[in-house]
Enzyme design. Structure first.
Site, PDB file in Angstrom:
ATOM      1  N   GLU A  90      62.246  13.731   5.196  1.00 32.41           N
ATOM      2  CA  GLU A  90      62.925  15.001   5.986  1.00 32.41           C
ATOM      3  C   GLU A  90      63.476  14.392   7.147  1.00 32.41           C
ATOM      4  OE1 GLU A  90      63.358  17.292   4.481  1.00 32.41           O
ATOM      5  OE2 GLU A  90      61.984  17.571   2.855  1.00 32.41           O
ATOM      6  N   GLU A 101      70.272  19.708   1.462  1.00 28.37           N
ATOM      7  CA  GLU A 101      69.665  19.410   0.148  1.00 28.37           C
ATOM      8  C   GLU A 101      70.548  18.597  -0.695  1.00 28.37           C
ATOM      9  OE1 GLU A 101      66.937  21.099   0.396  1.00 28.37           O
ATOM     10  OE2 GLU A 101      67.070  22.166   2.001  1.00 28.37           O
ATOM     11  N   GLY A 115      64.290  27.465   3.628  1.00 27.40           N
ATOM     12  CA  GLY A 115      65.684  27.751   3.584  1.00 27.40           C
ATOM     13  C   GLY A 115      66.196  27.478   2.092  1.00 27.40           C
ATOM     14  N   ALA A 116      65.736  26.252   1.624  1.00 26.86           N
ATOM     15  CA  ALA A 116      66.327  25.697   0.319  1.00 26.86           C
ATOM     16  C   ALA A 116      65.401  24.619  -0.310  1.00 26.86           C
ATOM     17  CB  ALA A 116      67.840  25.471   0.421  1.00 26.86           C
TER      18      ALA A 116
HETATM   19  N1  B3K Z   1      61.875  19.959   0.982  1.00 31.67           N
HETATM   20  C1  B3K Z   1      62.102  21.382   0.994  1.00 31.67           C
HETATM   21  C2  B3K Z   1      60.705  22.127   1.824  1.00 31.67           C
HETATM   22  C3  B3K Z   1      59.665  22.384   1.096  1.00 31.67           C
HETATM   23  C4  B3K Z   1      58.721  23.171   1.830  1.00 31.67           C
HETATM   24  C5  B3K Z   1      57.359  23.316   1.076  1.00 31.67           C
HETATM   25  N2  B3K Z   1      56.546  24.075   1.907  1.00 31.67           N
HETATM   26  C6  B3K Z   1      63.358  21.701   1.674  1.00 31.67           C
HETATM   27  C7  B3K Z   1      64.018  20.734   2.469  1.00 31.67           C
HETATM   28  O1  B3K Z   1      63.454  20.096   3.566  1.00 31.67           O
HETATM   29  O2  B3K Z   1      65.099  20.411   2.244  1.00 31.67           O
HETATM   30 ZN    ZN Z   2      64.593  18.597   3.302  1.00 33.15          ZN
END
Ligand code: B3K
Ligand code: ZN
Length: 848
Positions: free
Chosen positions: A312, A290, A253-254
């Protein structure tokens, strides 16, 4: 298959060398970008080991020097080693990479002629040699040379001239947060004044052209997120500029790169004509997510990737709180639980189950899962419920004070709660270490005015974890008397034993319990309950989540009865549904959710749990029959109610308007069963927004009269990639079980099927695997087609191929014939020469 190296949490050791400062210079060129690095290393006094290793996968080393003197490092698997002095020194290297041929979309790559990066988790090592681990944090200065119109990196702009630009990020960060973007881009610009009065420039970049007109909503969402984080978490933004770039080819997604978020176009660009209400809502949540990472992820990052849920889970919890505040709390909570059950429970009850803190992995990209994200958020929600808002706030303040600028662990996070509240959370930590969804069974008894609830918790074994210990389960509950009045308002019971009882005294009559209010724990509640009790809760529960849950449980029982005994839909259900729909005190969005049937995958899992082998086609038939019955039962109510849901004001992506449209479309889909698509066609013809247009198109496809509308849709939106994605997905999602695979196969040969674009691939094959009766068609051709395409995609983009293999994750539920065919498909993938370690790990775990 490449050799698999398994990484263990228990093997963690601190880095031998720390980085004090990074200087990077990029000389951009599509097939031969040169990257010069100058890195100041200092010995880590926490260790005595001075071996020097830099990760690097792909960059061709041109030269290297230490303190200005050329050196010849030894190339080893995954990077290089070199003899270094026993003191601080400056490392310099020059490498060459080829962004234009990077189809894996990890590291530096090109998308539609623009340069961009994706470094989380381990992509920086594809750009240059570096200690690519999150516990090495450093300030970066980046100079970009090229003839691109716009050249961006993290932090603040510190210089620019003809053919170059320089960016400086003063905040120490791990390499996974590095970003670079360059290309022909235009920005929507705005400003934000922070709580301490600092002005921040905001820029949302897109390619020039139609995308430019789709940035207003994203910008508003960004400002709302910045305000919310100040008001609710007291977190202020910490650079002079915050930028978002929209990119068409993106694996997720981002990405929350410091000061320079990179977004999949689908997660940021929106307009009423091209985006649905659901798109707007998702975009708002992802922008917030984000942005919130700036504190939970960037300022405080993860020590290693086993701590992924530290950032996360917490950031998902924060974005869920934000959405609940921006929209309807109740509706957001129901949607979050629907997603949790649909994705995380599915994972937790299958071969890919793993703890929120895994203890080993082969490919970290395979662990960006619903368990890490959504169950991780549920674990934090439980902490919040257990300690209460005030203590939660105190703990968070301590977390930010204590760990700002650090790479922290889940252990640190829990300790903050222990220190701030004085609680012992030892047992609570099992939520992080044990995989699997607890089953919470409950029975009750009433005697002499005392009402007792007996709870029992049990978690089935998961791969590598046979035995489970009891967890702390916060059970939010209330009691209603037989008149429907609440006699016990919401109270939180804290269950800690395998079996535990709670008694309530002084009741005049046997109450009706409302258990697990707000879905206070991610468990499967098992309670023998009558249809009339469920209907009673649907009518009277004061907790909106449980009110919805009662209706859903009723519908599930009806469907399961229809599948297993061929019974006809129960009158109590139809009656309760009608009463609920007519209740104009209820939010239309809530009513729309209550009208929606439980998903076919959910029914399959429920049957499997009950020891019955699910037949996807029988489940589909039951769902169809039920929908038909509901349509007939509601035929007098539906037209009037639909009319009430008409929105006359100009389109706005608000929760209020979206709720009306959702209920209106739910009713339209019922009407379509009776009028063959007449009303849907009329709506399609007059719709001036994508929500209604796509809703109407879905109805027309269901009625098998959508050919003309489909052709018009394609012609109208030809060239708008995000809308054409919808055109692909709709046809597969709405195809009948008999046709779905053929439709998917035919579409995979369409000229617009740019399969190397992750959004397009997912649109088609994601829709196929989420059409269970179609995908699991008895001939097995769905499995064959899907496996063929995964094998084709894997060498091009292993991350997406690996992720999409989860279409097969429920395979053990099915009958012997289907199991044999899926096993065959999985073995064929695993046996493919050169299969990536990403995909190999997933398939091997699924095969068990
Ligand atoms: N931190 C990134 C996800 C990265 C994925 C790598 N395979 C987006 C998020 O969770 O905000
Ligand atoms: Zn994230």
């Amino acid at each position: 298959m490449t050799e698999q190296t398994r990484i263990f949490l228990a093997d963690y050791t601190p880095p031998n060398w720390l980085v004090e400062q990074v200087h990077l210079t990029f000389a951009l060129s599509p097939a031969a970008t040169r990257v010069k690095s100058r890195i100041r290393f200092a010995p880590n006094t926490a260790t005595s080991d001075r071996d020097f290793f830099l990760h690097g996968e792909g960059p061709a080393l041109i030269s290297a020097a230490i303190d200005g003197a050329p050196v010849t490092p030894e190339m080893v698997r995954g990077g290089l080693t070199c003899a270094v002095p026993d003191r601080a020194f400056t490392w310099e290297a020059e490498v060459e990479i080829s962004p234009a041929t990077n189809t894996a979309l990890e590291g530096l790559y090109t998308s539609n002629g623009m340069y961009c990066t994706q470094c989380e988790a381990e992509g920086f090592r594809k750009i240059t040699f570096y200690p690519d681990r999150p516990d090495v944090m450093a300030p970066f200065t980046v100079r970009i040379e090229g003839d691109e119109k716009v050249m961006l990196s993290n932090g603040n702009p510190t210089g620019a001239g003809e053919g170059w630009a320089e960016w400086t990020d003063p905040w120490p960060k791990p390499a996974y947060l590095f970003a670079l973007v360059a290309g022909d881009l235009v920005a929507r610009e705005d400003r934000f004044t922070t709580m301490s009065g600092k002005t921040v420039d905001l820029k949302l970049w897109t390619r020039p052209g139609p995308d430019e007109g789709k940035t207003e909503f994203g910008m508003e969402a960004l400002k709302a997120s910045m305000t919310w984080d100040e008001e609710v978490y007291k977190r202020e933004y910490d650079l002079d500029i915050f930028q978002i770039v929209a990119v068409s080819d993106f694996n997720m997604g981002a990405m929350e790169n410091k000061g320079l978020n990179i977004f999949n176009t689908s997660a940021v660009l929106a307009s009423p004509e091209t985006s649905t209400d659901a798109n707007f809502e998702r975009i708002e949540a992802i922008i917030a997510h984000e942005y919130f990472h700036n504190w939970t992820g960037n300022r405080i990052t993860c020590r290693d990737w086993f701590q992924l849920s530290l950032k996360e889970g917490l950031t998902v919890f924060r974005d869920q709180q934000f959405s609940g505040d921006m929209r309807s709390k109740a509706v957001c909570r129901i949607n979050d639980v629907l997603s949790l059950r649909g994705r995380q429970f599915r994972e937790d009850n299958g071969p890919l189950a793993h703890p929120v803190q895994p203890d080993s992995f082969v490919e970290i990209n395979n662990f960006y899962t619903a368990t890490i994200y959504e169950k991780g958020a549920e674990v934090i929600r439980m902490l919040h419920t257990l300690v209460g808002q005030e203590d939660y706030d105190r703990a968070l303040e301590l977390y930010f004070d204590r760990h700002d600028g650090e790479a922290a662990t889940i252990q640190d996070w829990v300790r903050v709660f222990e220190d701030a509240t004085g609680r012992d959370l030892t047992q609570f930590k099992r939520w992080y270490s044990q995989a699997g969804t607890p089953r919470l069974s409950v029975t009750d008894e009433f005697r002499d005015g005392s009402y007792t609830l007996h709870f029992k918790q049990e978690t089935p074994p998961t791969p590598g974890q046979e035995v489970k210990d009891p967890r702390v389960i916060p059970i939010a509950m209330g009691l209603l008397n037989p008149n429907g009045d609440e006699v016990l308002p919401t109270t939180v019971l804290e269950m800690t034993e395998a079996e535990q009882s709670f008694t309530f005294d002084g009741l005049a009559a046997k109450p009706v319990p409302s258990l697990l209010r707000g879905f206070s724990a991610p468990v499967i509640l098992k309670r023998d309950s009558s249809a009339s009790e469920r209907a009673f809760l649907l009518a009277h529960d004061t907790d909106p989540f449980n009110k919805w849950e009662a209706g859903r449980a009723l519908a599930k029982d009806v469907l399961v009865g229809m599948v297993t005994h061929g019974s006809t839909p129960d009158a109590a259900y139809l009656q309760a549904l009608t009463t609920m729909l007519r209740d104009d005190q209820l939010d239309p969005a809530f009513r729309a959710l209550a009208l929606r049937q439980p998903g076919q995958d959910d029914i399959a899992q429920t049957l499997f749990d009950a020891g019955i082998t699910p037949d996807p086609l029988a489940i589909w038939r039951a769902s169809e029959t039920l929908a038909q019955e509901v349509a007939e039962h509601l035929q007098d109510v539906a037209p009037r109610l639909s009319a009430e849901m008409d929105v006359t004001a100009p389109f706005a992506p608000t929760a209020a308007q979206a709720g009306k449209r959702a209920l209106g479309l739910g009713l339209l889909s019922l009407t379509t069963r009776l009028d063959g698509g007449h009303a849907a066609q009329a709506l399609y013809d007059r719709a001036d927004n994508m929500t209604l247009k796509l809703g109407a198109l879905g109805c027309l496809l269901d009625a098998e009269v959508g050919e003309e509308a489909l052709a018009r849709f394609h012609a109208e939106f030809d060239g708008d990639a995000l809308v054409i994605d919808k055109w692909f997905a709709m046809q597969v999602a709405h195809a009948s079980p008999q046709n779905a695979v053929d439709v998917a196969e035919k579409l995979s040969a369409h000229k617009d099927f740019n399969w190397k674009n992750p959004n397009r691939f997912r649109a088609l094959f994601g829709a196929l695997t989420m059409n269970p009766a179609g995908f699991h068609t008895v001939s097995g051709k769905g499995y064959e087609l899907f496996a063929d395409w995964l094998i084709r995609l894997d060498p091009v983009n292993p991350q997406i191929a690996a992720r999409m293999t989860t279409g097969f994750e429920t395979w053990r539920r099915y009958d012997a014939d289907r199991r044999a065919m899926i096993r065959g498909a999985l073995e064929r993938i695993l046996g493919t020469k050169g299969i990536s370690s990403d995909t190999a790990e997933m398939v091997a775990r699924m095969l068990g």
